[in-house]
Design a protein around this motif. Sequence first.
Motif, PDB file in Angstrom:
ATOM      1  N   ARG A  32      47.559  30.107  31.556  1.00  0.00           N
ATOM      2  CA  ARG A  32      48.218  31.425  31.652  1.00  0.00           C
ATOM      3  C   ARG A  32      49.729  31.257  31.549  1.00  0.00           C
ATOM      4  O   ARG A  32      50.415  32.034  30.877  1.00  0.00           O
ATOM      5  CB  ARG A  32      47.846  32.104  32.972  1.00  0.00           C
ATOM      6  CG  ARG A  32      46.421  32.598  33.053  1.00  0.00           C
ATOM      7  CD  ARG A  32      46.253  33.516  34.256  1.00  0.00           C
ATOM      8  NE  ARG A  32      44.870  33.891  34.448  1.00  0.00           N
ATOM      9  CZ  ARG A  32      44.016  33.236  35.219  1.00  0.00           C
ATOM     10  NH1 ARG A  32      44.428  32.161  35.885  1.00  0.00           N
ATOM     11  NH2 ARG A  32      42.773  33.637  35.345  1.00  0.00           N
TER      12      ARG A  32
ATOM     13  N   SER B 198      39.024  35.184  29.228  1.00  0.00           N
ATOM     14  CA  SER B 198      39.264  35.567  30.628  1.00  0.00           C
ATOM     15  C   SER B 198      38.361  34.782  31.562  1.00  0.00           C
ATOM     16  O   SER B 198      38.801  34.311  32.623  1.00  0.00           O
ATOM     17  CB  SER B 198      39.036  37.071  30.806  1.00  0.00           C
ATOM     18  OG  SER B 198      39.977  37.815  30.062  1.00  0.00           O
TER      19      SER B 198
ATOM     20  N   GLN C  68      47.231  37.399  26.230  1.00  0.00           N
ATOM     21  CA  GLN C  68      45.915  36.773  26.187  1.00  0.00           C
ATOM     22  C   GLN C  68      45.098  37.303  25.021  1.00  0.00           C
ATOM     23  O   GLN C  68      44.385  36.549  24.351  1.00  0.00           O
ATOM     24  CB  GLN C  68      45.173  37.013  27.507  1.00  0.00           C
ATOM     25  CG  GLN C  68      45.724  36.225  28.677  1.00  0.00           C
ATOM     26  CD  GLN C  68      44.859  36.352  29.921  1.00  0.00           C
ATOM     27  OE1 GLN C  68      43.654  36.605  29.829  1.00  0.00           O
ATOM     28  NE2 GLN C  68      45.460  36.192  31.077  1.00  0.00           N
TER      29      GLN C  68
END
Length: 266
Positions: free
Chosen positions: A7, A32, A17
């Motif tokens: 991240r 995710s 993302q």
Amino acid sequence: MDGNRIRDAIARAARTQSSVAAEIGLAPHKLSKSLAGTRAFKPAEIAALADALGFSTEYLLTGRGDDGGHPDSPLPERRILDSAAQLIATRGFHMVRIADIAKACDVSTGTVHYYFPTRDDVLTAALQHYAERMFVRVRARLDQLRDDPTAQLHHLIDSQLPVDPVVRDEWSVWIQFWTEAILVPALRPAHNDLYERWRSLIHTVVVNAQHAGAIGDRDPGMIAARFTSLVDGAATQLLTGTPGMNVELMRALLTEVFWPPYEAAR
């Protein structure tokens, strides 16, 4: 793998993302889940993330090594080596010229020669690069499975199956290096050093599994030698299209190294 580190890498690259997922061909919900730790990244996904974000695979996996700055930073040696190794894997060592590597990296041939003066230097570096990438990837997963020796053994098996494109490329370079090392003795020390590291890693996992009672009490050195030898032979047969060899058979043969039928029959 630490999802927070990826991240952070995405943020440092000024990306979202969703855009990263689209670039590497991964569904956003799968990215995710992988970042949250509920889904394991595949080797090809890790390599694609490294390329998309400008970080080394080692850094993404462990936090060590080249953090790459961001994609706009000057081209490092690693990127030249990535291109060289991939070209060798897909075209063949003797079909790759220094000019091809330079073109793939958009640099001059002089820049490539600065890092790799000869073609043998390129092959040795490509093997070491792909071997290190494999070691980092496998060790990172083994660390995650440290409390489950049985799962660690299964991961050793799965990590060597040439199914994922990244793993197939690694095998391609390995097999080409074997051929060159037969003909060029000067290449053998690098080959042997890498093999020793690989056997040592297998030996350590086997000993831990024996202490936990996950496999039988046999000579761990012989188990490691049998596993590495069988991995090499089965993978070579699979990649060369040997009739009768397939992924399922390779997995079954490797599984019997750790859990031979005669032990189960006792």
